[in-house]
Design a protein around this motif. Structure first.
Motif, mmCIF file in Angstrom:
data_model
loop_
_atom_site.group_PDB
_atom_site.id
_atom_site.type_symbol
_atom_site.label_atom_id
_atom_site.label_comp_id
_atom_site.label_asym_id
_atom_site.label_seq_id
_atom_site.Cartn_x
_atom_site.Cartn_y
_atom_site.Cartn_z
ATOM 1 N N LEU A 165 82.203 41.376 53.517
ATOM 2 C CA LEU A 165 81.561 40.775 54.686
ATOM 3 C C LEU A 165 82.624 40.463 55.736
ATOM 4 O O LEU A 165 83.783 40.193 55.405
ATOM 5 C CB LEU A 165 80.828 39.482 54.299
ATOM 6 C CG LEU A 165 79.697 39.617 53.273
ATOM 7 C CD1 LEU A 165 79.217 38.230 52.839
ATOM 8 C CD2 LEU A 165 78.539 40.425 53.839
ATOM 9 N N VAL A 166 82.216 40.475 56.995
ATOM 10 C CA VAL A 166 83.103 40.130 58.106
ATOM 11 C C VAL A 166 82.584 38.848 58.749
ATOM 12 O O VAL A 166 81.385 38.711 58.985
ATOM 13 C CB VAL A 166 83.163 41.275 59.141
ATOM 14 C CG1 VAL A 166 84.027 40.879 60.334
ATOM 15 C CG2 VAL A 166 83.698 42.554 58.498
ATOM 16 N N PHE A 167 83.477 37.915 59.019
ATOM 17 C CA PHE A 167 83.085 36.645 59.641
ATOM 18 C C PHE A 167 83.924 36.401 60.885
ATOM 19 O O PHE A 167 84.992 36.996 61.067
ATOM 20 C CB PHE A 167 83.238 35.475 58.657
ATOM 21 C CG PHE A 167 84.648 35.263 58.158
ATOM 22 C CD1 PHE A 167 85.534 34.445 58.852
ATOM 23 C CD2 PHE A 167 85.090 35.890 57.003
ATOM 24 C CE1 PHE A 167 86.826 34.256 58.402
ATOM 25 C CE2 PHE A 167 86.390 35.711 56.538
ATOM 26 C CZ PHE A 167 87.266 34.890 57.239
ATOM 27 N N ARG A 168 83.440 35.503 61.738
ATOM 28 C CA ARG A 168 84.132 35.193 62.987
ATOM 29 C C ARG A 168 84.661 33.774 63.061
ATOM 30 O O ARG A 168 85.537 33.487 63.892
ATOM 31 C CB ARG A 168 83.212 35.463 64.189
ATOM 32 C CG ARG A 168 82.882 36.945 64.373
ATOM 33 C CD ARG A 168 81.935 37.176 65.532
ATOM 34 N NE ARG A 168 81.624 38.598 65.686
ATOM 35 C CZ ARG A 168 82.310 39.448 66.444
ATOM 36 N NH1 ARG A 168 83.365 39.016 67.115
ATOM 37 N NH2 ARG A 168 81.961 40.716 66.535
ATOM 38 N N ASP A 169 84.132 32.861 62.239
ATOM 39 C CA ASP A 169 84.608 31.483 62.276
ATOM 40 C C ASP A 169 84.381 30.831 60.926
ATOM 41 O O ASP A 169 83.833 31.438 59.991
ATOM 42 C CB ASP A 169 83.916 30.689 63.396
ATOM 43 C CG ASP A 169 82.388 30.745 63.310
ATOM 44 O OD1 ASP A 169 81.851 30.753 62.179
ATOM 45 O OD2 ASP A 169 81.729 30.799 64.366
ATOM 46 N N SER A 170 84.795 29.582 60.788
ATOM 47 C CA SER A 170 84.733 28.877 59.511
ATOM 48 C C SER A 170 83.291 28.639 59.056
ATOM 49 O O SER A 170 82.998 28.697 57.850
ATOM 50 C CB SER A 170 85.482 27.548 59.597
ATOM 51 O OG SER A 170 84.922 26.723 60.597
ATOM 52 N N SER A 171 82.383 28.393 59.996
ATOM 53 C CA SER A 171 80.985 28.157 59.623
ATOM 54 C C SER A 171 80.369 29.404 59.005
ATOM 55 O O SER A 171 79.653 29.326 58.003
ATOM 56 C CB SER A 171 80.180 27.732 60.850
ATOM 57 O OG SER A 171 80.657 26.514 61.369
ATOM 58 N N GLU A 172 80.661 30.555 59.602
ATOM 59 C CA GLU A 172 80.131 31.798 59.069
ATOM 60 C C GLU A 172 80.731 32.107 57.705
ATOM 61 O O GLU A 172 80.036 32.566 56.800
ATOM 62 C CB GLU A 172 80.410 32.942 60.045
ATOM 63 C CG GLU A 172 79.593 34.195 59.776
ATOM 64 C CD GLU A 172 79.693 35.230 60.879
ATOM 65 O OE1 GLU A 172 79.037 36.290 60.737
ATOM 66 O OE2 GLU A 172 80.408 34.997 61.873
ATOM 67 N N LEU A 173 82.022 31.829 57.531
ATOM 68 C CA LEU A 173 82.657 32.030 56.227
ATOM 69 C C LEU A 173 82.044 31.112 55.177
ATOM 70 O O LEU A 173 81.779 31.538 54.042
ATOM 71 C CB LEU A 173 84.160 31.783 56.324
ATOM 72 C CG LEU A 173 84.941 31.844 55.006
ATOM 73 C CD1 LEU A 173 84.768 33.198 54.304
ATOM 74 C CD2 LEU A 173 86.428 31.557 55.232
ATOM 75 N N ALA A 174 81.793 29.856 55.535
ATOM 76 C CA ALA A 174 81.182 28.909 54.593
ATOM 77 C C ALA A 174 79.811 29.399 54.137
ATOM 78 O O ALA A 174 79.469 29.326 52.940
ATOM 79 C CB ALA A 174 81.074 27.525 55.227
ATOM 80 N N GLU A 175 79.014 29.905 55.071
ATOM 81 C CA GLU A 175 77.698 30.442 54.718
ATOM 82 C C GLU A 175 77.830 31.653 53.789
ATOM 83 O O GLU A 175 77.040 31.829 52.856
ATOM 84 C CB GLU A 175 76.935 30.833 55.981
ATOM 85 C CG GLU A 175 76.383 29.658 56.765
ATOM 86 C CD GLU A 175 75.329 28.883 55.978
ATOM 87 O OE1 GLU A 175 74.574 29.520 55.199
ATOM 88 O OE2 GLU A 175 75.267 27.649 56.134
ATOM 89 N N GLN A 176 78.831 32.479 54.029
ATOM 90 C CA GLN A 176 79.036 33.655 53.174
ATOM 91 C C GLN A 176 79.457 33.237 51.772
ATOM 92 O O GLN A 176 78.979 33.799 50.775
ATOM 93 C CB GLN A 176 80.086 34.577 53.808
ATOM 94 C CG GLN A 176 79.594 35.275 55.070
ATOM 95 C CD GLN A 176 80.669 36.120 55.739
ATOM 96 O OE1 GLN A 176 81.805 36.191 55.279
ATOM 97 N NE2 GLN A 176 80.314 36.764 56.843
ATOM 98 N N LEU A 177 80.349 32.246 51.661
ATOM 99 C CA LEU A 177 80.750 31.754 50.336
ATOM 100 C C LEU A 177 79.538 31.204 49.589
ATOM 101 O O LEU A 177 79.366 31.460 48.387
ATOM 102 C CB LEU A 177 81.818 30.671 50.483
ATOM 103 C CG LEU A 177 83.170 31.087 51.068
ATOM 104 C CD1 LEU A 177 84.107 29.882 51.141
ATOM 105 C CD2 LEU A 177 83.803 32.194 50.240
ATOM 106 N N LYS A 178 78.700 30.455 50.296
ATOM 107 C CA LYS A 178 77.499 29.889 49.672
ATOM 108 C C LYS A 178 76.582 30.998 49.174
ATOM 109 O O LYS A 178 76.103 30.980 48.032
ATOM 110 C CB LYS A 178 76.769 29.003 50.682
ATOM 111 C CG LYS A 178 75.486 28.386 50.148
ATOM 112 C CD LYS A 178 74.802 27.548 51.232
ATOM 113 C CE LYS A 178 73.503 26.938 50.737
ATOM 114 N NZ LYS A 178 72.819 26.172 51.818
#
Length: 471
Positions: free
Chosen positions: A415-428
């Protein structure tokens, strides 16, 4: 203007010294002539932290070339480099510049001394037919190796990993005189090379359009030792790491608790009677990232995402606890270790080890998910750490930048993310069902297993070997 004057003086002094050092040519002619099968692989940096150049050296040595592997000592190279009889490691002494006077003066002194050291080293080894140079760092190595090649009738091949001036711009800004001069220097001397290699097609196009340099693309590929780690080897690695790093520790469980004597880590358990190894029930998920701790990787993004993940757990989300391992050495490690020390997690443990070269592939092959925070200073290079992770069939979450799509295929191998919020959602999302066969993590892992990708040696033979056969 003062900076420009200092840099002009720096260039003049360096060129003067290089001209004086041409006198060494008379001495050089008395050196062994070498052979057509000899190659100098040059890194003006820590040899052990230059994996791509190590792979070049190995590929050349495995095809019968004699290789002088030149660079600074520090981190031990991979054991295959050390054991190979065709590779001779030639160390350049590390400089201890006095921290006296203006920083510009210190920088000038460093460049001059590095120029002398590198040219002296290049002239004292047996004559190579080819010199393969890593860039960056290119100042002063491109000009110095070009002079050495001129003196010894060797061919210069530059392997462009990135642009050095773009890395300097992270500290000084794009319009700083030192950055503008470094850009001119890199482009001018880069055009004097005989052949060029680069890491992406985007960089190949940029070199041609903006620098009039023709290059061959050699994508980073995983070496053969990057692969999924068998469970028994995972257990041995975790037992080794547990001696120094608390997040890996388990305990011996009495026979009344489990059948037989069981040796436990945080992730695995070994029945010492039968030799069977299993994952522990309720084990934490293992998240791994690798870094050089430099300005082009913002680890505060990961730390903020982990804070959000902790909040998910505190709110009752059915997620596994995490062990987050961040490997590597670099100038900003102490800064980020202080930030990590200020975090007080109940469900997340973070450790920042430096791993032996042989242990790093084993840990990647044991992890559940990789995270990459590399944001290319030029937008044209790709993170080798992701290549290594994919070699171990490890899915990756990677921060977005210009050409990351050449490596990470969103919703296919990661997955590709742009900020910490998007990364947190991906980890979840990924860890909600990370142990399920039908979960996203296992889907990405299956895609990586079934995708037929060339390994380093096969790719190198197709793209680079012909350069060493050119007349």
């Amino acid at each position: 203007m003062a900076a420009l004057l200092w840099l002009t003086l720096c260039g003049s002094a360096t060129l003067t010294l290089l001209l004086l050092l041409l006198l060494l040519l008379l001495w050089q002619r008395q050196r062994p002539a070498g052979s057509e099968d000899r190659v100098a692989v040059v890194v003006l940096g820590d040899l052990g932290r230059s994996p791509r150049m190590q792979y070049h050296a190995l590929s050349l040595a495995q095809r019968g070339r004699r290789v002088d592997f030149i660079g600074y000592p520090g981190t031990k190279p991979h054991s295959e480099i050390i054991r190979n009889g065709n590779i001779q490691i030639v160390h350049i002494s590390e400089l201890k510049i006095w921290q006296v006077g203006p920083k510009m003066f210190q920088y000038i002194a460093k460049v001059i001394l590095q120029s002398i050291q590198l040219l002296y080293t290049m002239l004292r080894i047996a004559k190579p037919n080819y010199v393969l140079l890593q860039n960056p760092p290119g100042l002063p190595s491109i000009a110095v190796t070009w002079v050495a090649c001129l003196l010894r009738s060797s061919k210069l091949i530059i392997d462009w990993h990135n642009y050095g001036y773009t890395i300097m711009s992270l500290t000084h800004g794009k319009r700083h005189p030192i950055v503008r001069i470094a850009k001119w220097y890199e482009e001018f001397f880069g055009r004097l090379s005989d052949y060029n290699i680069c890491v992406t097609n985007s960089m190949k196009e940029d070199l041609l359009v903006n620098c009039n340099i023709r290059a061959t693309t050699l994508y980073d590929k995983p070496a053969s030792f990057f692969k999924e780690t068998p469970l028994i080897d995972q257990h041995k690695l975790f037992m080794k790491l547990a001696k120094e790093y608390a997040p890996f520790k388990g305990q011996l469980v009495a026979e009344s608790s489990l059948p037989g004597d069981v040796e436990k880590t945080a992730f695995t358990q070994l029945d010492t009677r039968s030799g069977n190894v299993l994952h522990c029930m309720g084990r934490p998920a293992l998240l791994i990232s690798s870094t050089s701790w430099t300005e082009d990787e913002d680890f505060s993004i990961l730390l903020r995402a982990l804070e959000e993940y902790e909040r998910y757990l505190n709110d009752g989300a059915k997620l596994p606890p995490l062990v987050c391992v961040i490997t590597g050495k670099g100038p900003l490690k102490e800064y980020y270790n202080k930030l990590i020390a200020e975090l007080h997690f109940k469900h997340i443990q973070i450790c920042t080890p430096w791993l032996e070269a042989e242990d790093y592939p084993l840990l990647l092959g044991s992890a559940d998910l990789g995270v990459c925070l590399h944001m290319s200073s030029s937008g044209l290079d790709l993170p080798m750490k992701v290549v290594d992770m994919f070699g171990c069939c490890l899915p990756v979450c990677a921060v977005h930048f210009q050409c990351i799509h050449e490596l990470v295929k969103h919703e296919v191998n990661g997955l590709v993310f742009r900020d910490s919020s998007e990364l947190a959602e991906q980890l979840k999302m990924l860890f909600l069902d990370y142990s399920s066969v039908e979960g996203k993590l296992n889907l990405f892992r299956r895609n990586l297993r079934t995708t037929k990708q060339l390994r380093w040696d096969e790719s190198w033979e197709q793209a680079v070997l012909p350069l060493f056969s050119s007349s």
